[in-house]
Design a protein around this motif. Sequence first.
Motif, PDB file in Angstrom:
ATOM      1  N   CYS A  78       0.822  -1.288   0.192  1.00  0.00           N
ATOM      2  CA  CYS A  78       0.010   0.206   0.325  1.00  0.00           C
ATOM      3  C   CYS A  78       1.090   1.419  -0.216  1.00  0.00           C
ATOM      4  O   CYS A  78       2.347   1.490   1.215  1.00  0.00           O
ATOM      5  CB  CYS A  78      -1.075   0.062   1.343  1.00  0.00           C
ATOM      6  SG  CYS A  78      -1.529  -0.934   1.807  1.00  0.00           S
ATOM      7  N   ASP A  91      -8.191   0.494   6.003  1.00  0.00           N
ATOM      8  CA  ASP A  91      -8.570  -0.444   4.452  1.00  0.00           C
ATOM      9  C   ASP A  91      -7.243  -0.548   3.886  1.00  0.00           C
ATOM     10  O   ASP A  91      -7.055  -1.962   4.008  1.00  0.00           O
ATOM     11  CB  ASP A  91      -9.066   0.730   3.542  1.00  0.00           C
ATOM     12  CG  ASP A  91     -10.907   0.943   3.975  1.00  0.00           C
ATOM     13  OD1 ASP A  91     -11.159   0.489   4.560  1.00  0.00           O
ATOM     14  OD2 ASP A  91     -10.817   2.056   2.820  1.00  0.00           O
ATOM     15  N   CYS A  92      -6.343  -0.847   3.872  1.00  0.00           N
ATOM     16  CA  CYS A  92      -4.819  -0.992   4.218  1.00  0.00           C
ATOM     17  C   CYS A  92      -4.471  -2.251   5.153  1.00  0.00           C
ATOM     18  O   CYS A  92      -4.393  -3.311   4.364  1.00  0.00           O
ATOM     19  CB  CYS A  92      -3.311  -0.066   3.941  1.00  0.00           C
ATOM     20  SG  CYS A  92      -2.010  -0.742   3.723  1.00  0.00           S
ATOM     21  N   LYS A  94      -6.433  -3.999   7.057  1.00  0.00           N
ATOM     22  CA  LYS A  94      -7.439  -4.796   6.841  1.00  0.00           C
ATOM     23  C   LYS A  94      -7.184  -5.929   5.398  1.00  0.00           C
ATOM     24  O   LYS A  94      -7.235  -7.570   5.812  1.00  0.00           O
ATOM     25  CB  LYS A  94      -8.855  -4.533   5.939  1.00  0.00           C
ATOM     26  CG  LYS A  94      -9.052  -3.459   7.876  1.00  0.00           C
ATOM     27  CD  LYS A  94     -10.464  -3.251   7.450  1.00  0.00           C
ATOM     28  CE  LYS A  94     -11.463  -2.963   8.280  1.00  0.00           C
ATOM     29  NZ  LYS A  94     -12.941  -2.552   8.041  1.00  0.00           N
ATOM     30  N   SER A  95      -6.501  -5.075   4.431  1.00  0.00           N
ATOM     31  CA  SER A  95      -6.319  -6.048   3.019  1.00  0.00           C
ATOM     32  C   SER A  95      -4.803  -6.788   3.142  1.00  0.00           C
ATOM     33  O   SER A  95      -4.924  -7.797   2.412  1.00  0.00           O
ATOM     34  CB  SER A  95      -6.669  -4.890   1.292  1.00  0.00           C
ATOM     35  OG  SER A  95      -4.806  -4.055   1.702  1.00  0.00           O
TER      36      SER A  95
END
Length: 165
Positions: A78, A91-92, A94-95
């Motif tokens: 990311c 979000d980063c 979590k991914s």
Amino acid sequence: MTAEHQPKLIVTCRAGNEELCIHEICNVLYSKDPCVKAEKTKYSGVVFVYTSLSADKAYKASSLREYGFVENIVPVHCVLDYPVNESALLDCLKSIVKSPAVRLKVKARGVRGASSALFSLIAKLLAGIGSAHTPESSTCLYVEVVESKMYVGVAHCRSVFKHSL
């Protein structure tokens, strides 16, 4: 800066050995991507690697090799603006964070006092997604801040294999 112009790897070496480091890492990745490119940053011992390979493929192809000058290789999963937007960082995380325990490694270059504040924020966000900073973990969450960008990646904590000279 578009996604294809973002580094896929951050490679570190001893200050002053950047050209040799670039030569080593590009030689290793050339067979997978003849257009691989590496550039020194303005920070001693820090090199960005640009390739058409995914961060994971570039890391896999380069991390299990023997080097004389490369000291560490970090995949870049990311790229975020710094100062960071907390929801974008979440979000980063979590991914890319798939483990209940990671060793958090934060380095901020060109931004005074950022490391400890970021470490606390990321530890809090990890707890919210069911993970935690654990110093004994063999999986590292690398967070590298270089001026106005934050590069985040997950990889094995071991450094690359060094050839004895």
